[in-house]
Structures are given as C-alpha cells and as structure tokens.
Design a protein around this motif. Structure first.
Motif, PDB file in Angstrom:
ATOM      1  N   ASN A  24      -3.904   0.820   3.910  1.00  0.00           N
ATOM      2  CA  ASN A  24      -5.081   1.496   4.440  1.00  0.00           C
ATOM      3  C   ASN A  24      -5.407   0.985   5.839  1.00  0.00           C
ATOM      4  O   ASN A  24      -4.664   0.190   6.411  1.00  0.00           O
ATOM      5  N   GLU A  25      -6.535   1.434   6.372  1.00  0.00           N
ATOM      6  CA  GLU A  25      -6.900   1.078   7.751  1.00  0.00           C
ATOM      7  C   GLU A  25      -7.175  -0.411   7.922  1.00  0.00           C
ATOM      8  O   GLU A  25      -7.143  -0.934   9.044  1.00  0.00           O
ATOM      9  N   LYS A  26      -7.404  -1.113   6.815  1.00  0.00           N
ATOM     10  CA  LYS A  26      -7.620  -2.564   6.876  1.00  0.00           C
ATOM     11  C   LYS A  26      -6.330  -3.354   6.686  1.00  0.00           C
ATOM     12  O   LYS A  26      -6.347  -4.588   6.659  1.00  0.00           O
ATOM     13  N   ARG A  84      -1.560   8.233  -2.062  1.00  0.00           N
ATOM     14  CA  ARG A  84      -0.572   8.759  -1.120  1.00  0.00           C
ATOM     15  C   ARG A  84       0.837   8.402  -1.586  1.00  0.00           C
ATOM     16  O   ARG A  84       1.035   7.446  -2.317  1.00  0.00           O
ATOM     17  N   ILE A  85       1.789   9.198  -1.116  1.00  0.00           N
ATOM     18  CA  ILE A  85       3.198   9.009  -1.455  1.00  0.00           C
ATOM     19  C   ILE A  85       4.007   8.836  -0.164  1.00  0.00           C
ATOM     20  O   ILE A  85       3.747   9.509   0.825  1.00  0.00           O
ATOM     21  N   ALA A  86       4.948   7.921  -0.178  1.00  0.00           N
ATOM     22  CA  ALA A  86       5.885   7.762   0.935  1.00  0.00           C
ATOM     23  C   ALA A  86       7.254   7.437   0.342  1.00  0.00           C
ATOM     24  O   ALA A  86       7.375   7.204  -0.879  1.00  0.00           O
ATOM     25  N   GLY A 129       0.556   4.528  -3.020  1.00  0.00           N
ATOM     26  CA  GLY A 129      -0.505   3.651  -2.562  1.00  0.00           C
ATOM     27  C   GLY A 129      -1.738   4.411  -2.125  1.00  0.00           C
ATOM     28  O   GLY A 129      -1.717   5.630  -2.002  1.00  0.00           O
ATOM     29  N   TYR A 130      -2.820   3.680  -1.890  1.00  0.00           N
ATOM     30  CA  TYR A 130      -4.076   4.313  -1.469  1.00  0.00           C
ATOM     31  C   TYR A 130      -4.134   4.429   0.047  1.00  0.00           C
ATOM     32  O   TYR A 130      -3.369   3.793   0.754  1.00  0.00           O
ATOM     33  N   GLU A 138      -4.584  -3.180   3.932  1.00  0.00           N
ATOM     34  CA  GLU A 138      -4.452  -3.494   2.511  1.00  0.00           C
ATOM     35  C   GLU A 138      -3.515  -2.501   1.839  1.00  0.00           C
ATOM     36  O   GLU A 138      -3.612  -1.294   2.065  1.00  0.00           O
ATOM     37  N   SER A 139      -2.621  -3.007   1.010  1.00  0.00           N
ATOM     38  CA  SER A 139      -1.668  -2.171   0.293  1.00  0.00           C
ATOM     39  C   SER A 139      -1.889  -2.362  -1.198  1.00  0.00           C
ATOM     40  O   SER A 139      -1.616  -3.439  -1.742  1.00  0.00           O
ATOM     41  N   ALA A 140      -2.399  -1.327  -1.876  1.00  0.00           N
ATOM     42  CA  ALA A 140      -2.763  -1.484  -3.284  1.00  0.00           C
ATOM     43  C   ALA A 140      -2.661  -0.164  -4.029  1.00  0.00           C
ATOM     44  O   ALA A 140      -2.762   0.918  -3.442  1.00  0.00           O
ATOM     45  N   ILE A 141      -2.460  -0.276  -5.352  1.00  0.00           N
ATOM     46  CA  ILE A 141      -2.474   0.881  -6.242  1.00  0.00           C
ATOM     47  C   ILE A 141      -2.827   0.382  -7.644  1.00  0.00           C
ATOM     48  O   ILE A 141      -2.395  -0.705  -8.050  1.00  0.00           O
ATOM     49  N   SER A 142      -3.618   1.138  -8.358  1.00  0.00           N
ATOM     50  CA  SER A 142      -3.908   0.755  -9.747  1.00  0.00           C
ATOM     51  C   SER A 142      -2.719   1.144 -10.623  1.00  0.00           C
ATOM     52  O   SER A 142      -1.966   2.072 -10.312  1.00  0.00           O
ATOM     53  N   MET A 143      -2.545   0.418 -11.730  1.00  0.00           N
ATOM     54  CA  MET A 143      -1.476   0.763 -12.677  1.00  0.00           C
ATOM     55  C   MET A 143      -1.687   2.167 -13.217  1.00  0.00           C
ATOM     56  O   MET A 143      -0.728   2.902 -13.478  1.00  0.00           O
ATOM     57  N   GLU A 144      -2.933   2.546 -13.373  1.00  0.00           N
ATOM     58  CA  GLU A 144      -3.262   3.861 -13.912  1.00  0.00           C
ATOM     59  C   GLU A 144      -2.806   4.976 -12.970  1.00  0.00           C
ATOM     60  O   GLU A 144      -2.196   5.961 -13.412  1.00  0.00           O
ATOM     61  N   ASP A 145      -3.096   4.829 -11.667  1.00  0.00           N
ATOM     62  CA  ASP A 145      -2.661   5.855 -10.709  1.00  0.00           C
ATOM     63  C   ASP A 145      -1.158   5.796 -10.463  1.00  0.00           C
ATOM     64  O   ASP A 145      -0.523   6.822 -10.173  1.00  0.00           O
TER      65      ASP A 145
END
Length: 213
Positions: free
Chosen positions: A179-181, A170-172, A212-213, A183-190
């Motif tokens: 996410n719903e938990k 997702r983009i902001a 982020g996801y 958690e804020s994360a993103i892989s370097m690849e994505d």
C-alpha cells in the motif's frame, strides 16, 4: 465442482476449505482431521482422508475425479526442503490423475525492485529465510519448468494474518503488492477468496500470481 484440498487442516487450508464449502463445491479433504472438526455449514459433500504426500501413487488415486487440487502443504519447521520433494510428488500425482493443481507458494520470491527479490532485501527476517528459499527453489525448479500440467502458484503478501473476509484486494503476477505506506499484507480469509476465484476464472494457468491489499 469437485475440489481436493491438501493440508486442509492448516491455518490457510482451513480458510480455503471454508471458502470452497461456502461456494457449495464437493470437497475431498486430505488431512488428519475429521469432517466435524471443520465446523462447516454444508457437510453433505465433504469427505476426509489421510494420504502420505510422498506416496505419489496413493496421492494420484486420492486426486482421481477431482476437477482441481489445491495444496497448502507446509513442510516441518526443521526441514523446509521437504517442500521441494513434496511438490514434485504433487505435480506427478496431479498429472497421473489428469487434474489441475493450485499451490500456495511464498512471498520471498516476489520482486520488490528491478533485479531484487523480497528474500534478498536487506530487511528480510532471517528466521523466514529457510522456508522462503524452499518456496523459491520449488517455484523455479519444480513449477516453472513444468509444461504439461495446468499448475498455478499463489504467493501471499509479505504478511498474511488471521483476519476478515472483505473480498477487496489486488492481484499481481510477480511483484509484491504494497500500500501507500509500504505495507504488504493480506488476510488468510481474502487469500482463500482469491484462490477460489482463480478456480473458476483460470486466469493464471502455468503462472504464479500474488494477492494483497
């Protein structure tokens, strides 16, 4: 398209380089590494060079002819404020070269609630305060006041990790993506995918966005 990548040999820079190479862009890598070190399948349109990021004239010359410059420059761990001066040099060099500039920023400057930045949240890790503050200062004092250059600042999620390229994220703009938990994360690849997507889309000219996801 010709893309210059500053800090191409770093963790994020290598992913940006690989993603750009996979899209068959012509690459000018500013790094101490050799082309062979990147193990790219398409190496016909790739060159490397060493340039002092604080030498604005040399940097502008290295940027010449580039359609866009992407910087993933990271300052020394013991002097995070170098990011501010390095960013000023990047901006001036990009303006002299007449090219667009996309830079990797930090997550600490993202909003987590009304009138609350991530860096000011109670649970923000103290060991990351210095680099987060440097990114925040750079965004506020170097990029946001800049009206001539077509700049884009890209913030990762709170946690960026070595992972997989999924293409699903997702983009902001200025709000931390969780996410719903919570958690804020993103892989370097994505993260690299999102940056190269922005190279083509140009949706965030003179703006910051986050992934982020």
């Amino acid at each position: 398209m010709k893309i210059t990548i500053v800090g191409a040999g770093g963790n994020i820079g290598q992913r940006i380089t690989r993603e750009a190479a996979n899209r068959a862009h012509e690459l000018n890598l500013i790094t101490s590494k050799q082309v062979s070190d990147f193990q790219l399948e398409n190496t016909q349109n790739v060159q490397t060079s060493r340039v002092d990021i604080f030498n604005t004239d040399d940097l502008a010359q290295a940027f010449s002819g580039s359609d866009v410059v992407i910087s993933s420059y990271a300052p020394p761990h013991d002097n995070n404020d170098q990011l501010i001066e390095a960013s000023k040099s990047l901006v001036q060099a990009a303006k002299k070269a007449g090219t667009r500039l996309i830079v990797v920023g930090g997550a600490g400057s993202l909003n987590v609630a009304e009138d609350l930045l991530l860096i000011d949240a109670p649970n923000f890790p103290s060991e990351y305060k210095s680099i987060a503050q440097a990114h925040l200062t750079t965004l506020q004092e170097v990029y946001r006041p800049e009206t001539e250059l077509n700049w884009t600042n890209v913030s990762p999620s709170a946690y960026i990790f070595e992972g997989e390229r999924t293409g699903n994220f997702r983009i902001a703009e200025d709000t931390l993506i969780s996410n719903e938990k919570g958690e804020s994360a993103i892989s370097m690849e994505d993260f690299a995918v999102a940056i190269l997507d922005e190279v083509n889309a140009s949706k965030f000219l003179k703006k910051r966005f986050t992934v982020g996801y």
